[in-house]
Design a protein around this motif. Structure first.
Motif, short mmCIF file in Angstrom:
data_model
loop_
_atom_site.label_atom_id
_atom_site.label_comp_id
_atom_site.label_asym_id
_atom_site.label_seq_id
_atom_site.Cartn_x
_atom_site.Cartn_y
_atom_site.Cartn_z
N LEU B 187 7.24 -7.79 38.74
CA LEU B 187 6.29 -8.14 39.81
C LEU B 187 6.62 -9.52 40.37
O LEU B 187 6.58 -9.75 41.58
CB LEU B 187 4.85 -8.14 39.28
CG LEU B 187 4.25 -6.80 38.89
CD1 LEU B 187 2.80 -6.98 38.51
CD2 LEU B 187 4.37 -5.81 40.02
N GLU B 189 9.55 -10.98 40.16
CA GLU B 189 10.84 -10.87 40.86
C GLU B 189 10.66 -10.24 42.23
O GLU B 189 11.28 -10.68 43.21
CB GLU B 189 11.81 -10.04 40.01
CG GLU B 189 12.24 -10.77 38.74
CD GLU B 189 13.31 -10.01 37.99
OE1 GLU B 189 13.50 -8.80 38.28
OE2 GLU B 189 13.96 -10.62 37.12
N ALA B 190 9.80 -9.21 42.30
CA ALA B 190 9.56 -8.57 43.60
C ALA B 190 8.98 -9.57 44.58
O ALA B 190 9.41 -9.65 45.73
CB ALA B 190 8.61 -7.39 43.42
N ALA B 191 8.03 -10.37 44.12
CA ALA B 191 7.42 -11.37 44.99
C ALA B 191 8.45 -12.39 45.46
O ALA B 191 8.49 -12.78 46.63
CB ALA B 191 6.27 -12.08 44.27
N ARG B 192 9.32 -12.79 44.53
CA ARG B 192 10.37 -13.75 44.91
C ARG B 192 11.31 -13.12 45.93
O ARG B 192 11.71 -13.77 46.90
CB ARG B 192 11.16 -14.19 43.68
CG ARG B 192 10.37 -15.06 42.73
CD ARG B 192 11.26 -15.59 41.63
NE ARG B 192 12.26 -16.51 42.15
CZ ARG B 192 13.36 -16.88 41.49
NH1 ARG B 192 13.59 -16.39 40.29
NH2 ARG B 192 14.21 -17.71 42.02
N SER B 193 11.67 -11.86 45.72
CA SER B 193 12.60 -11.22 46.66
C SER B 193 11.97 -11.11 48.04
O SER B 193 12.67 -11.02 49.04
CB SER B 193 13.02 -9.85 46.14
OG SER B 193 11.98 -8.91 46.32
N LEU B 194 10.63 -11.10 48.10
CA LEU B 194 9.95 -11.03 49.39
C LEU B 194 9.76 -12.42 50.00
O LEU B 194 9.15 -12.55 51.05
CB LEU B 194 8.60 -10.34 49.23
CG LEU B 194 8.68 -8.85 48.90
CD1 LEU B 194 7.35 -8.31 48.42
CD2 LEU B 194 9.16 -8.07 50.11
N GLY B 195 10.27 -13.42 49.29
CA GLY B 195 10.26 -14.76 49.86
C GLY B 195 9.09 -15.63 49.42
O GLY B 195 8.87 -16.69 50.00
N ALA B 196 8.33 -15.18 48.41
CA ALA B 196 7.14 -15.93 48.02
C ALA B 196 7.50 -17.17 47.21
O ALA B 196 8.23 -17.07 46.24
CB ALA B 196 6.21 -15.04 47.21
N PRO B 197 6.98 -18.35 47.60
CA PRO B 197 7.18 -19.53 46.77
C PRO B 197 6.30 -19.45 45.51
O PRO B 197 5.39 -18.63 45.43
CB PRO B 197 6.73 -20.67 47.67
CG PRO B 197 5.80 -20.06 48.66
CD PRO B 197 6.24 -18.64 48.82
N THR B 200 2.46 -19.31 45.77
CA THR B 200 1.93 -18.02 46.23
C THR B 200 1.93 -17.01 45.09
O THR B 200 0.98 -16.25 44.92
CB THR B 200 2.79 -17.48 47.39
OG1 THR B 200 2.90 -18.51 48.37
CG2 THR B 200 2.17 -16.25 48.00
N ARG B 204 -1.53 -15.49 44.22
CA ARG B 204 -1.77 -14.13 44.68
C ARG B 204 -1.47 -13.07 43.63
O ARG B 204 -1.93 -11.94 43.74
CB ARG B 204 -0.93 -13.83 45.94
CG ARG B 204 -1.20 -14.74 47.11
CD ARG B 204 -2.24 -14.21 48.09
NE ARG B 204 -2.42 -12.78 48.17
CZ ARG B 204 -1.97 -12.02 49.16
NH1 ARG B 204 -1.29 -12.56 50.13
NH2 ARG B 204 -2.22 -10.74 49.16
N ILE B 205 -0.67 -13.41 42.61
CA ILE B 205 -0.28 -12.39 41.65
C ILE B 205 -0.69 -12.74 40.22
O ILE B 205 -1.45 -12.02 39.59
CB ILE B 205 1.23 -12.11 41.75
CG1 ILE B 205 1.52 -11.47 43.10
CG2 ILE B 205 1.70 -11.19 40.63
CD1 ILE B 205 2.92 -11.55 43.54
N PRO B 208 -4.77 -13.58 39.85
CA PRO B 208 -5.64 -12.40 39.95
C PRO B 208 -5.42 -11.39 38.83
O PRO B 208 -6.37 -10.81 38.32
CB PRO B 208 -5.25 -11.77 41.30
CG PRO B 208 -4.56 -12.83 42.05
CD PRO B 208 -3.97 -13.78 41.08
#
Lengths: 342, 287
Positions: B187, B189-197, B200, B204-205, B208
């Motif tokens: 999860l 890694e997915a967020a990082r691949s989507l560009g999340a710093p 975030t 956001r992850i 929560p």
């Protein structure tokens, strides 16, 4: 969209070399399949392109620029994970919109693009659902939508279909191919399923023990595998070994296969013809039919030749007139014998 | 679900549950009933004293105001200690769960659990040695600073908070660790691949998704901290009068068990109300 290139990429974990001087070009807009058994380094290569793995040596270029110093967040990639990695605390639309929100694309524009991409993966009405309320195939498509909505330069798929059951997998292959064609993003995907690699990719690369041993179009690699490992890994192959003589290849049972020869040859199961009567060709073997296996559209004959297991396949009624335990002839046309290096 | 069980299964289930229920009856229900009974008496019903039923003990709480004030003070202490434990414990658990691997993680884990293995009294007195004037902390600070500073935290609210945070931090770290550990690394890694710093990803992850565990940990420690009496008494001295110590006094010093029991039940009621308010957040655990 961009072409990707890796150059002399090396990555070691302790004494094990996961990547050993891998140099490979991934053409712009192409669908490239990385294929290999587990531990061959294919996932490491994908993660090195993504930026999750820092190579010990070598370079990764995206659109001609080296990206070793660019963190994952800034590489503008899209990635689909084996487990899909959907955020369980967000709805489908929020999942898909995550990358857009990060890029500060707000409100109406974001909603429009999310709706557009959900439409593309045929999940239009599912935006308000939670990932837990979707089936495996639907989750897979959400993951795909989330990865492409940001219009990444490269799309990386890590065994994207392996968590699905067989029937769904075939449907999703078609779906994946359609989506990739429509968006036209350079796509690199990892799989250990050779059928998947053959049917999806424009080009494939075969990895073994961290080395890239063969690249080409699926047709090229299948019809001219080049070495015994590739021949067996991509499709099935009956490997025949013998000694090279001026007249041809002399096999262990004394059979001489005339013509140009290498010490190792392969014949695909679908190219073996089984007959009870001796065929009028010198490219034949005398062997025993061990078992006939009914497979619906196709049938398989398991053969014993000098203690070695060989296989022949054909439309199911092909072997109907042969009995199990019977001595039979297997023959092939000379150009179907693929020369291999061992 | 019980309705779908076969008769034999139901009997077997009852048999397996019976030790737990017997234990709960003997260890929780009976003492609580006795306390409920005491809280309604004028005096303890033994030692040949006269006693009668009354609601005066509960009335005392509302009429004097002192106890309500102490309860408020204890609730504030509970909030401060819980907040500090979460603020210290969550980042620690985050590093433990997501950044450290292998032997280093085991070693750190051991250090977290270590306080569990020491006697709480020993722990509190150790803090007394550290915090008092001329103590370990005083000596350490003066060894570093070139000028003279008097550090005497002993018998202050700070000392109580330090002692309580130390005692209850492991619970928060463990619950937060378990919640964070359950979050699949892919999860992130997915967020990082989507560009999340990082920020975030945290907001956001990670937050929560670990919130239910974190809230469970917070509730877990908030309740005993509000009722605590040992740390306030030993580290707080003169300023260490809290609701918990007031209850303890009724039982140990004044020998007014009925009032002590009534105060305990009021605390129980307040805690239950707080738990009821926290339940919706606890139920929201993502599956």
């Amino acid at each position: 969209m961009a072409e990707v290139r890796v150059e002399r990429l090396v990555k070691s974990y302790g004494a094990a070399r996961a990547l050993d001087e891998v140099t490979l070009d991934f053409p712009d807009g192409g669908f490239f399949g990385l294929l290999g058994p587990s531990g061959s380094g294919k996932t490491t290569l994908l993660r090195a392109i993504a930026g999750f793995v820092a190579p010990d040596a070598g370079h990764v270029f995206i659109a001609g620029r080296p990206v070793e110093d660019v963190p994952v967040e800034a590489r503008e990639i899209g990635m689909v994970f084996q487990s899909y990695a959907l955020f369980p605390n967000m709805t489908v639309a929020e999942n898909v919109g995550f990358g857009l929100a990060v890029r500060k694309i707000s409100g109406a524009e974001r909603a429009r693009r999310v709706a557009e991409v959900l439409e593309l993966v045929q999940l239009g009405p599912y935006g308000a659902r939670k990932p837990q309320q979707l089936s495996g195939g639907q989750r897979q498509r959400v993951a795909m939508a989330r990865a492409i909505v940001t219009r990444p330069r490269v799309l990386l798929l890590d065994e994207p279909l392996s968590a699905l059951d067989k029937a769904l997998r075939v449907d999703m292959q078609i779906e994946l191919k359609r989506i990739q064609r429509e968006v036209g993003i350079t796509t690199i995907f990892v799989t250990h399923d050779q059928e998947e690699a053959l049917s999806l990719s424009d080009r494939i690369g075969i990895l073994r023990d961290g080395r890239l041993i063969r690249t080409g179009t699926p047709r090229e690699v299948y019809s001219a595998p080049g070495d015994a490992f590739t021949a067996r890994f991509l499709g099935e192959a009956n490997i025949l070994r013998g000694s090279v003589e001026p007249a041809g290849l002399r096999l262990a049972d004394g059979t001489l296969l005339p013509g140009r020869a290498t010490a190792c040859m392969a014949v695909r199961p679908e190219h073996l013809r089984l007959t009870a009567a001796e065929p009028a060709t010198s490219h034949r073997l005398r062997l025993r039919l061990v078992q006939r296996i009914f497979g619906g559209a196709s049938g398989t004959a398991v053969l014993d030749w000098q203690g070695q297991r060989l296989k022949a396949t054909g439309p199911d009624d092909t072997f109907a007139d042969l009995a199990e335990g019977q001595e039979v002839w297997a023959s092939w046309t000379p150009d179907r014998a693929l020369p291999l290096t061992d | 679900m019980a309705g779908s069980l076969e008769r034999a299964d139901r009997r077997r289930a009852a048999l397996m549950l019976s030790p737990a229920y017997l234990w709960l009856t003997a260890a929780v229900f009976l003492p609580l009933s006795a306390m409920a009974f005491f809280s309604l008496l004028t005096d303890v019903p033994f030692g040949g004293r006269d006693w009668a039923f009354t609601l005066q003990n509960y009335r005392d709480f509302f009429e004097t105001g002192t106890y309500a004030l102490l309860l408020w003070k204890s609730l504030k202490l509970g909030l401060i200690v819980t907040a500090l434990c979460v603020l210290i414990g969550f980042p620690f658990a985050l590093v433990l769960a997501k950044a450290i691997k292998g032997r280093a993680r085991e070693a750190l884990f051991l250090l977290v659990i270590l306080p569990f293995w020491s006697n709480s009294l020993v722990r509190i007195f150790s803090w007394a040695i550290v915090l008092r004037g001329n103590g370990v902390l005083d000596a350490a600070v003066n060894a570093i600073l070139p000028w003279e500073v008097r550090v005497n935290l002993m018998f202050s609210q700070s000392a109580i908070v330090i002692g309580l945070v130390h005692s209850y931090l492991p619970y928060v770290i463990l619950t937060a660790y378990l919640a964070l550990q359950a979050i699949d690394d892919s999860l992130i890694e997915a967020a990082r691949s989507l560009g999340a710093p990082r920020r975030t990803i945290l907001l956001r992850i990670l937050l929560p998704l670990s919130a239910p565990g974190l809230i469970a940990g917070a509730v877990l420690i908030f309740v005993p901290v509000v009722g605590s009496f040992m740390e306030p008494r030993l580290l707080g001295g003169r300023v260490g009068t809290y609701y918990g110590t007031a209850i303890e006094d009724q039982f140990v010093a004044v020998f007014n068990w009925p009032l002590g029991a009534a105060l305990s039940f009021i605390l129980l009621a307040v805690v239950l109300v707080i738990l009821a308010l926290a339940t919706p957040a606890l139920r929201k655990a993502p599956t």
